[in-house]
Design a protein around this motif. Structure first.
Motif, mmCIF file in Angstrom:
data_model
loop_
_atom_site.group_PDB
_atom_site.id
_atom_site.type_symbol
_atom_site.label_atom_id
_atom_site.label_comp_id
_atom_site.label_asym_id
_atom_site.label_seq_id
_atom_site.Cartn_x
_atom_site.Cartn_y
_atom_site.Cartn_z
ATOM 1 N N UNK A 79 0.840 -1.215 0.000
ATOM 2 C CA UNK A 79 0.000 0.000 0.000
ATOM 3 C C UNK A 79 0.867 1.253 0.000
ATOM 4 N N UNK A 80 0.420 2.283 -0.742
ATOM 5 C CA UNK A 80 1.144 3.570 -0.788
ATOM 6 C C UNK A 80 0.141 4.712 -0.584
ATOM 7 N N UNK A 81 -0.391 4.841 0.632
ATOM 8 C CA UNK A 81 -1.444 5.839 0.853
ATOM 9 C C UNK A 81 -0.991 7.271 0.616
ATOM 10 N N UNK A 82 0.283 7.531 0.713
ATOM 11 C CA UNK A 82 0.770 8.906 0.475
ATOM 12 C C UNK A 82 1.470 9.037 -0.867
ATOM 13 N N UNK A 83 1.235 8.076 -1.738
ATOM 14 C CA UNK A 83 1.858 8.125 -3.044
ATOM 15 C C UNK A 83 3.279 7.591 -3.023
ATOM 16 N N UNK A 84 3.954 7.677 -4.164
ATOM 17 C CA UNK A 84 5.320 7.192 -4.326
ATOM 18 C C UNK A 84 6.205 8.355 -4.756
ATOM 19 N N UNK A 85 7.316 8.520 -4.055
ATOM 20 C CA UNK A 85 8.283 9.548 -4.432
ATOM 21 C C UNK A 85 9.455 8.922 -5.160
ATOM 22 N N UNK A 86 10.635 8.932 -4.549
ATOM 23 C CA UNK A 86 11.835 8.361 -5.167
ATOM 24 C C UNK A 86 12.153 6.961 -4.680
ATOM 25 N N UNK A 87 11.398 6.463 -3.708
ATOM 26 C CA UNK A 87 11.672 5.127 -3.208
ATOM 27 C C UNK A 87 10.489 4.520 -2.503
ATOM 28 N N UNK A 88 10.567 3.199 -2.331
ATOM 29 C CA UNK A 88 9.487 2.457 -1.696
ATOM 30 C C UNK A 88 10.101 1.368 -0.838
ATOM 31 N N UNK A 89 9.790 1.376 0.459
ATOM 32 C CA UNK A 89 10.313 0.356 1.366
ATOM 33 C C UNK A 89 9.466 -0.906 1.270
ATOM 34 N N UNK A 90 10.130 -2.070 1.331
ATOM 35 C CA UNK A 90 9.437 -3.354 1.315
ATOM 36 C C UNK A 90 9.419 -3.938 2.721
ATOM 37 N N UNK A 91 8.471 -4.833 3.013
ATOM 38 C CA UNK A 91 8.453 -5.486 4.320
ATOM 39 C C UNK A 91 9.785 -6.163 4.621
ATOM 40 N N UNK A 92 10.228 -6.105 5.857
ATOM 41 C CA UNK A 92 11.529 -6.623 6.267
ATOM 42 C C UNK A 92 11.599 -8.144 6.127
ATOM 43 N N UNK A 93 12.751 -8.622 5.635
ATOM 44 C CA UNK A 93 13.039 -10.053 5.626
ATOM 45 C C UNK A 93 12.414 -10.850 4.511
ATOM 46 N N UNK A 94 11.761 -10.192 3.542
ATOM 47 C CA UNK A 94 11.129 -10.955 2.466
ATOM 48 C C UNK A 94 12.158 -11.272 1.387
ATOM 49 N N UNK A 95 11.811 -12.222 0.508
ATOM 50 C CA UNK A 95 12.614 -12.534 -0.680
ATOM 51 C C UNK A 95 14.082 -12.815 -0.358
ATOM 52 N N UNK A 96 14.320 -13.650 0.642
ATOM 53 C CA UNK A 96 15.678 -13.974 1.051
ATOM 54 C C UNK A 96 16.455 -14.607 -0.101
ATOM 55 N N UNK A 97 17.636 -14.071 -0.399
ATOM 56 C CA UNK A 97 18.521 -14.546 -1.460
ATOM 57 C C UNK A 97 17.914 -14.424 -2.857
ATOM 58 N N UNK A 98 16.802 -13.687 -3.005
ATOM 59 C CA UNK A 98 16.186 -13.480 -4.324
ATOM 60 C C UNK A 98 16.815 -12.259 -4.961
ATOM 61 N N UNK A 99 18.019 -12.431 -5.493
ATOM 62 C CA UNK A 99 18.812 -11.275 -5.921
ATOM 63 C C UNK A 99 18.696 -10.971 -7.399
ATOM 64 N N UNK A 100 17.944 -11.761 -8.154
ATOM 65 C CA UNK A 100 17.933 -11.529 -9.598
ATOM 66 C C UNK A 100 16.558 -11.788 -10.185
ATOM 67 N N UNK A 101 16.172 -10.933 -11.171
ATOM 68 C CA UNK A 101 14.944 -11.150 -11.920
ATOM 69 C C UNK A 101 15.061 -10.451 -13.264
#
Length: 450
Positions: free
Chosen positions: A67-89
Motif C-alpha cells: 500500500x502507498x497511501x501517500x503516493x510514491x516519491x523516489x523510493x518504496x520500502x518493502x516489508x523486512x526479511x522478504x525474498x531472502x537470497x532473491x537477488x535476480x529477476x
C-alpha cells in the motif's frame, strides 16, 4: 491567414502521464531485497498501491502488494526479511495503481549476488572451492579485496579471511582453485570482486553460506606387528585435514583374497587417523589381486573413503636349506622369501638360531659375500660360521621389500633344512686283508636310525 493568439487565449488542462523506471535494491547488503528506487519524470504522488512482480530465490514468480497511501516519491520500502537470497529477476515490473488506472513500470535488478552454498573438493596437488551464486556474475578487481572469504560459523567477523587462489566464473558457479589445506573454515561469503547485474558489487554484509567438505583422500596402510608374515593391524589416515572428517561405522580391508572388518579403531589426537587391530589374514606380505581399504560411514556410504592398501608388511622367510662343505670347504645357505627383496646398506642378511622365542640369533653380517635374486638369497659362508646346532632361520634387517618395508627386530622363523655331509673310512687294523673298523667324519646332524 496569420492571426496570432492574443493575451486572452484560452487555457486548457495539461494531461501529463508520468514516465518512470525502477530498481530493486538491497540497502543493507544481506541478500534480501528491501526497497525499490524510482526514477520518475512526472509524479506518482497519487499512487494508492504498488504490486511488485519479482522472483523467489528458487526462480519462482511471486507477487507482493505494498500500500502507498501517500503516493510514491523516489523510493518504496518493502516489508523486512522478504525474498531472502532473491537477488535476480529478468522481465520483472512494478504495477502502480493511480487515478483509476494501472501503470506498469520496468523493475531492474540492482541487488548484489550472494553465496547460496559452497563445496570444497580435494585434489592431488590443489583443492577446489565450488560456490553456487544466486545469479550469473562477472569477476572484477579491487585493491585489498577478492572473490570470496571464509570464517568459522561461531566467529562474529563480518568480513572473513580472503581466499587466495585463481577464481573463474562459470554461469552462476564460482570456481576457486586453492592451495592444498589452505581452506579449513566452515563458512564462506562473496567479496566485492563479484559483480552482479548492472555491475552491482557485493558489499560488507553479504551473508555467509556453509562449506560442505567433499570426501577427503585417504591412505590405508597394513602392518605386521609381530613379524609372522600376517597383516594384523591397519591405519586409515585423511590426506588433508580433520575438517569434514567422516563419522565411521566400520573399517574394512581386502588383502590376499580375504576381507576383514573392524567395528572400531582408535582415533588419533589430530583427528585425521584411525588405527588398530584387524584380521585375521593369511600369510601374505605383498598384495595379490584386489587390495583396498574403505571406511563405511554412519550413513552407509562405502564408496567415498576408499584407497588402495599401502604395503607396509616386511618380507619373511618361507623356507631355508643349508648344504655343508667338507674338509674346510664353505657352507651354502639358501633362503626363500615371501616376496622380491631389496638389499640395504647395512645389517644382517639372515639370522640362524635354536630358540624361536629368542629376540636375536646368530647374525650373518652383510660383509659376508651374498646374492639376492628376486625372492631368493644365497650365502656362501666359511665352514663353521653357522653352528651345527642351529635349526631355524629368519631374514635379517639388511633386507626390505620393493616398497621399502624393512625387516624389523621380529621376523618369522622357519626350519633350517640341512643335509649332512661326511666321509667314511674303512680300516684293516691287523692287516689281514679284511676291513675290521670304520671311521666317520660328519658335518651336520645325522638322524637316529638302525
Amino acid at each position: 491567414k496569420g492571426n496570432s493568439p492574443g493575451l486572452l487565449s484560452r487555457w486548457v488542462p495539461l494531461n501529463a502521464s508520468p514516465v518512470a523506471i525502477s530498481w530493486m535494491l538491497d540497502g543493507n547488503g544481506d541478500g534480501a531485497p528491501d526497497s525499490i528506487g524510482f526514477g520518475v519524470r512526472g509524479s506518482l504522488g497519487t499512487a494508492t498501491s504498488a504490486t511488485v512482480h519479482w522472483k523467489t530465490a528458487a526462480g519462482l514468480d511471486t507477487v507482493l502488494v505494498v500500500p502507498t497511501p501517500t503516493g510514491i516519491g523516489t523510493g518504496l520500502a518493502l516489508p523486512s526479511g522478504i525474498l531472502r537470497n532473491a537477488t535476480y529477476c529478468a522481465g520483472c515490473y512494478v504495477e502502480v495503481a493511480m487515478d483509476g488506472t494501472k501503470r506498469r513500470i520496468v523493475l531492474l535488478d540492482s541487488v548484489a549476488p550472494v553465496a547460496l552454498s559452497a563445496k570444497l573438493r580435494f585434489g592431488i596437488t590443489k583443492d577446489t572451492l565450488l560456490v553456487v551464486v544466486s545469479e550469473a556474475f562477472t569477476i572484477g578487481t579491487g585493491a585489498g579485496e577478492g572473490a570470496a572469504a571464509t570464517k568459522l560459523a561461531v566467529a562474529t567477523d563480518r568480513r572473513g579471511t580472503l581466499v587466495g587462489g585463481v577464481a573463474s566464473a562459470e554461469g552462476n558457479i564460482l570456481r576457486i582453485v586453492v592451495d592444498t589445506g589452505s581452506v579449513s573454515a566452515d563458512s564462506l561469503r562473496l567479496r566485492s570482486w563479484i559483480l552482479g547485474n548492472l555491475n552491482k558489487a557485493v558489499g560488507l554484509n553479504s551473508p555467509f553460506a556453509p562449506i560442505e567438505y567433499g570426501p577427503q583422500p585417504i591412505t590405508v596402510a597394513l602392518f605386521d606387528r609381530n613379524g609372522d608374515g600376517q597383516a594384523d593391524s591397519v591405519r586409515f589416515r585423511l590426506a588433508r585435514s580433520a575438517t569434514g572428517a567422516p563419522v565411521p561405522a566400520s573399517f574394512s580391508v581386502t588383502w590376499a583374497g580375504t576381507t576383514a572388518t573392524a567395528a572400531t579403531l582408535a582415533r588419533s589426537t589430530d583427528g585425521r587417523s584411525w588405527s588398530g587391530a584387524i584380521g585375521p589374514f593369511p600369510v601374505a606380505t605383498m598384495c595379490s589381486g584386489d587390495c583396498t581399504g574403505w571406511i563405511t560411514t554412519s550413513t552407509g556410504d562405502k564408496t567415498s573413503y576408499v584407497a588402495v592398501v599401502e604395503d607396509s608388511i616386511a618380507p619373511v622367510a618361507v623356507s631355508a636349506t643349508l648344504r655343508y662343505g667338507f674338509g674346510g670347504e664353505p657352507d651354502t645357505l639358501d633362503v626363500k622369501a615371501s616376496e622380491p627383496l631389496v638389499k640395504s646398506t647395512a645389517g644382517a642378511w639372515v639370522e640362524t638360531g635354536t630358540d624361536r622365542s629368542a629376540i636375536h640369533g646368530h647374525a650373518l653380517a652383510s660383509t659376508i659375500p651374498g646374492t639376492v635374486t628376486s625372492d631368493a638369497i644365497r650365502l656362501v659362508v666359511p665352514s663353521g660360521t653357522i653352528p651345527s646346532s642351529d635349526s631355524i632361520v629368519r631374514l635379517g634387517n639388511l633386507l626390505s621389500d620393493a616398497g621399502g618395508a624393512r625387516v624389523g627386530e621380529v621376523s618369522r622363523w622357519v626350519v633350517l633344512a640341512s643335509a649332512a655331509r661326511g666321509r667314511a673310512t674303512l680300516y684293516d687294523a691287523d692287516q689281514d686283508g679284511a676291513a675290521d673298523s670304520v671311521w666317520f667324519g660328519v658335518r651336520g646332524r645325522l638322524g637316529s636310525g638302525a
